[in-house]
Design a protein around this motif. Structure first.
Motif, short mmCIF file in Angstrom:
data_model
loop_
_atom_site.label_atom_id
_atom_site.label_comp_id
_atom_site.label_asym_id
_atom_site.label_seq_id
_atom_site.Cartn_x
_atom_site.Cartn_y
_atom_site.Cartn_z
N THR A 329 0.85 -1.16 -0.17
CA THR A 329 -0.15 0.12 0.02
C THR A 329 0.78 1.31 0.07
OG1 THR A 329 -1.93 -1.12 1.19
CG2 THR A 329 -1.96 1.12 1.24
N ILE A 330 0.56 1.95 -0.87
CA ILE A 330 1.40 3.26 -1.02
C ILE A 330 0.42 4.69 -0.35
CG2 ILE A 330 2.64 5.09 -2.50
CD1 ILE A 330 3.11 2.89 -4.17
N GLU A 331 0.95 5.32 0.50
CA GLU A 331 0.02 6.54 1.14
C GLU A 331 0.74 7.91 0.55
OE1 GLU A 331 -0.91 6.10 5.12
OE2 GLU A 331 -2.37 4.72 4.72
N LYS A 332 -0.07 8.99 0.50
CA LYS A 332 0.48 10.10 0.45
C LYS A 332 1.25 10.41 1.48
CE LYS A 332 -2.29 13.79 1.02
NZ LYS A 332 -3.50 14.88 1.02
N LEU A 351 -3.15 10.28 -7.50
CA LEU A 351 -4.31 10.58 -8.20
C LEU A 351 -5.10 9.38 -8.92
CD1 LEU A 351 -2.64 13.57 -9.97
CD2 LEU A 351 -4.14 13.75 -7.89
N ARG A 352 -6.50 9.36 -8.77
CA ARG A 352 -6.88 8.51 -9.80
C ARG A 352 -7.37 9.11 -10.98
NH1 ARG A 352 -7.81 3.54 -8.56
NH2 ARG A 352 -9.04 3.70 -6.91
N VAL A 353 -6.63 8.44 -12.19
CA VAL A 353 -6.51 9.20 -13.61
C VAL A 353 -7.79 9.03 -14.29
CG1 VAL A 353 -5.06 9.21 -15.49
CG2 VAL A 353 -4.18 8.72 -13.45
N GLN A 354 -8.24 10.21 -14.73
CA GLN A 354 -9.24 10.14 -15.71
C GLN A 354 -8.71 11.17 -17.04
OE1 GLN A 354 -11.54 8.44 -15.61
NE2 GLN A 354 -12.32 8.11 -13.76
N ALA A 355 -7.87 10.47 -17.63
CA ALA A 355 -7.21 10.83 -18.93
C ALA A 355 -6.39 12.11 -18.52
CB ALA A 355 -8.03 11.37 -20.14
N ALA A 359 -8.55 12.84 -9.71
CA ALA A 359 -9.25 12.84 -8.49
C ALA A 359 -8.46 12.33 -7.26
CB ALA A 359 -10.54 12.08 -8.52
N PRO A 360 -7.90 13.02 -6.58
CA PRO A 360 -7.04 12.87 -5.33
C PRO A 360 -7.42 11.58 -4.53
CG PRO A 360 -8.15 14.78 -4.73
CD PRO A 360 -8.69 14.46 -6.17
N LEU A 361 -6.40 10.95 -4.29
CA LEU A 361 -6.66 9.86 -3.22
C LEU A 361 -5.38 10.00 -2.17
CD1 LEU A 361 -6.35 6.98 -5.93
CD2 LEU A 361 -8.41 7.57 -4.75
N GLU A 362 -6.21 9.25 -1.03
CA GLU A 362 -5.11 9.08 0.34
C GLU A 362 -4.30 8.02 0.08
OE1 GLU A 362 -4.94 11.38 2.82
OE2 GLU A 362 -6.06 12.42 1.38
N ARG A 363 -4.71 7.04 -0.50
CA ARG A 363 -3.91 5.55 -0.61
C ARG A 363 -4.14 4.82 -1.84
NH1 ARG A 363 -7.19 4.67 3.73
NH2 ARG A 363 -5.55 5.11 5.08
N ALA A 364 -3.30 4.25 -2.40
CA ALA A 364 -3.38 3.31 -3.40
C ALA A 364 -2.83 1.94 -3.08
CB ALA A 364 -2.52 3.59 -4.78
N VAL A 365 -3.65 0.70 -3.44
CA VAL A 365 -3.11 -0.45 -2.98
C VAL A 365 -2.70 -1.37 -4.10
CG1 VAL A 365 -4.71 -0.40 -0.99
CG2 VAL A 365 -5.62 -1.26 -3.12
N ALA A 366 -2.21 -2.66 -3.76
CA ALA A 366 -1.85 -3.56 -4.88
C ALA A 366 -2.98 -3.73 -5.79
CB ALA A 366 -1.65 -4.83 -3.81
N ALA A 371 -1.65 7.75 -10.91
CA ALA A 371 -0.78 8.60 -11.15
C ALA A 371 0.01 9.30 -9.91
CB ALA A 371 -1.01 9.63 -12.10
N VAL A 372 1.37 9.43 -9.49
CA VAL A 372 1.88 10.17 -8.48
C VAL A 372 2.33 11.40 -8.67
CG1 VAL A 372 1.75 8.06 -7.16
CG2 VAL A 372 3.92 8.76 -8.16
N VAL A 373 2.45 12.41 -7.80
CA VAL A 373 3.00 13.81 -8.28
C VAL A 373 4.28 13.77 -6.91
CG1 VAL A 373 2.86 16.34 -8.21
CG2 VAL A 373 1.12 14.94 -9.00
#
Length: 688
Positions: A329-332, A351-355, A359-366, A371-373
């Motif tokens: 899991t990756i968190e901001k 970020l959850r990508v829509q082209a 939309a910002p996310l707090e975390r992303a998982v397996a 996309a990340v900044v």
């Protein structure tokens, strides 16, 4: 323990693959509309699509850059990548396929399997990506599902498993019979679907097709075969389960049909994606290396983090790095280790990508694609992982560029801006290469084709405001051995105080039909120790960078080390590597060398009345016609043509066919180039 919103079982990471103009982007737009992600249907011809958001894509009406979007269907999260169909952007497809779990291959119902359909299919084969097929444009004149399926069987060689029977044909195409559920779907003009019983006039045909489907599945799936032999039929549950397993194993491909432009067939396609394509849990654990040892990471949010960067995109507001998260899991705000660059990177935002929207996310998982900044040095192919559990994942392969142009800024003061602009281009697109020509001092930009370079230069002009001069494109030649040499003796002796260098090698050089380079040792009696044999091979590989004809890379040869000798004190790895390099260079000068040029397979589609002019033009370009067929009132000509002869061909073809002709090209390798003509004698000077 960290929690995640989407259980892995309901995630689907898939790409849309196809030949240019088969309708990939329209399929993607209709998926976004059907899932409620967008509220208006985007159109390629209007420049209103979500995924073709770059100005050049909208101007040219083609997909150039792989675009990621995310949507929900039937309780599942679909991470979707719309890939380019043009051969010049095959590297975008390659990088997308590296991180996907499944794909939808889109085919034109009239044309069937086209050249680039075949290329992207082979790319998916290499990555082991399960696919389902969608035969699009069923409303077109000449549309034929059976012919398209036959071309899939003949040219791509999977077992096509057709799960639908079209209702109507061409402009009367209004629905499909679902052969798994044995129900019919009818679409109204506004795109709404109605689930109804199979029409009486199609029941016999539907039962016959269902029987053929059951037999085909039983041949591929042991469980289905057992039930089929016992009962003579397959239940809906068994058939659906078997189709899922056969698709995941790559033994067959489920085929659906529809017309994305008319919004017909999209909902069953989404149902098939959910039913048959794998989730991150269904694919094998990702493999990587650390300290020379291979390791596996499961698709588990609680495992140590491991993610692969597959795309970098510079935007006016910052640098976006697209990641496929394989484990953890990756968190901001997290700090990860870039295993490729050997440095730490901090995740600024997720970020959850829509082209081009996010939309910002707090975390992303397996299993997520996000996309990340905030990353400073990560490139496409970099592995980001937990610092206490480092792992390097295999990056996507980068093809060798085949076309080069010289670029220079028109204004002397823009030289620095041009250099930084080119660096940004190569950061975003690893298949672009920038180098300085040592002979001319020019800056040379190399890529996968004329259009690829055209798009790159246009990006410099539009986004950076640079005025750029571009030279005529040049192709990348190779050199190979036409006739070899045997028993070439080379001694490397160097004595300049202290320890000297001594190496003695005897080399045989011969053509190697399979291409590439092969090194063998036939030394007996230990006259050259094994560690020095490896050094000779490394030296020979060093010599392949420049051939004797024009300094081009050398390929298609086999080198055999047949004999040699050592000195008790002065022999070393360095001495034998030098002997291998210099010895092979001397051997190549003694060989009969052949210059090779890149060739491509061209498929030209023109009106029948223009075929004669097109064939004459291809012959003038040293093309060899390999086939010609007539399809739906148009002639399709295939030919093998040297790449150097295709520069400017698009304009020439349009003028010969009043804008009605189109062509596609795909690389097929290298072929001998004609010897340059002797220089003409000067006027007034007798030829000798």
């Amino acid at each position: 323990m960290r929690t995640h919103l989407n259980p892995l079982a309901v995630v689907r990471n898939l790409g849309i693959l196809a030949h240019v103009d088969a309708g990939k982007t329209t399929v993607t737009e209709r998926i976004l509309f059907a899932t409620g992600t967008t509220h208006k249907r985007g159109e390629v011809h209007d420049g209103t699509t979500v995924t073709d958001f770059d100005p050049q894509e909208r101007d040219r009406g083609i997909t150039i850059f792989a675009a990621a979007v995310s949507c929900a269907w039937d309780g599942h999260r679909l991470n979707l990548i719309d890939t380019p169909g043009h051969v010049d952007f095959a590297d975008e497809v390659e990088r997308a396929l590296r991180v996907l779990d499944g794909a939808v291959a889109v085919f034109d119902a009239v044309a069937g399997v086209e050249p680039q359909s075949e290329s992207v299919w082979r790319q998916a084969d290499r990555h082991g990506v399960p696919r389902i097929a969608f035969v699009n444009k069923m409303d077109r004149a000449g549309a034929d599902l059976d012919a398209a399926v036959a071309s899939i069987r003949e040219r791509l060689h999977p077992a096509p498993l057709v799960v639908q029977l079209p209702i109507g044909a061409e402009d009367t195409f209004t629905g499909v019979v679902d052969l798994v559920r044995m129900r019919a779907l009818l679409w109204a003009d506004d795109g709404t679907a109605e689930d109804v019983p199979v029409p009486a006039g199609l029941r016999d045909a539907a039962h016959e097709r269902r029987r053929s489907l059951e037999e085909a599945v039983a041949e591929l799936h042991p469980g289905a075969l057992e039930e089929f032999c016992a009962t003579g039929t397959l239940s809906e549950r068994t058939l659906s389960s078997a189709l899922r397993e056969v698709t995941r194993d790559g033994d067959g491909v489920v085929v659906l049909c529809g017309s994305a432009y008319r919004n017909r067939g999209v909902e069953p396609l989404l149902d098939a994606v959910v039913a048959y394509l794998p989730s991150p849990l269904d694919v094998p654990p990702v493999r990587g290396t650390h300290g020379g040892e291979e390791q596996e990471r499961p698709a588990d949010p609680a495992a140590p983090a491991a993610a692969l960067a597959f795309k970098v995109h510079a935007t006016p507001t910052g640098r976006l790095t697209y990641l496929r998260i394989y484990s953890g899991t990756i968190e901001k705000g997290d700090t990860l280790w870039d295993a490729s660059a050997g440095r730490s990177e901090r995740i600024g935002r997720i970020l959850r990508v829509q082209a081009d929207r996010h939309a910002p996310l707090e975390r992303a998982v397996a299993g997520d694609i996000v996309a990340v900044v905030g990353l400073k040095s990560a490139r496409a192919g970099s592995t980001l992982c937990a610092a206490d559990a480092p792992l390097a994942l295999e990056p996507p392969g980068v093809p060798e560029p085949v076309v080069s142009v010289a670029v220079e800024s028109r204004r002397a003061g823009d030289t620095g801006r041009l250099a930084s602009g080119l660096a940004r281009l190569t950061e975003e697109d690893p298949s672009l290469v920038v180098r300085s020509d040592p002979e001319t001092g020019q800056t040379v930009l190399s890529g996968m084709g004329e259009l690829h370079l055209e798009v790159a230069v246009e990006k410099l002009r539009r986004e950076l405001g640079l005025e750029v001069n571009v030279g005529r494109p040049r192709v990348s030649h190779r050199e190979t051995v036409g006739r070899g040499v045997s028993g070439l003796v080379f001694r490397h002796v160097k004595q300049d105080g202290g320890a000297g260098q001594f190496a003695h090698v005897v080399l045989d050089v011969e053509p190697y039909e399979e291409g590439g380079f092969e090194f063998r040792s036939a030394v007996v009696g230990g006259r050259v120790p094994q560690e020095f044999v490896r050094a000779v091979e490394a030296g020979c590989r060093d010599a392949l960078t420049e051939g004797p004809l024009g300094g081009h890379p050398v390929t298609g040869l086999r080198v055999t080390l047949t004999d040699g000798s050592t000195h008790v004190k002065d022999s070393s790895d360095t001495a034998f590597r030098t002997a291998g390099r210099l010895g092979l260079r001397e051997a190549l000068r003694a060989c009969a060398m052949v210059l090779l040029e890149p060739v491509v397979e061209v498929t030209v589609t023109v009106p029948e009345d223009a075929v004669g002019g097109v064939l004459g033009d291809l012959a003038a370009r040293r093309g060899k016609v390999t086939g010609s067929v007539t399809r739906a009132g148009a002639a399709v000509v295939t030919a093998t043509v040297p790449l150097a002869e295709l520069f400017g061909y698009a304009t020439r073809l349009r003028s010969r066919t009043q804008g009605r002709g189109t062509f596609t090209a795909r690389p097929t390798g290298y072929a001998p180039a004609p010897a340059p003509a002797p220089a003409p004698a000067r006027v007034g000077t007798p030829a000798r």
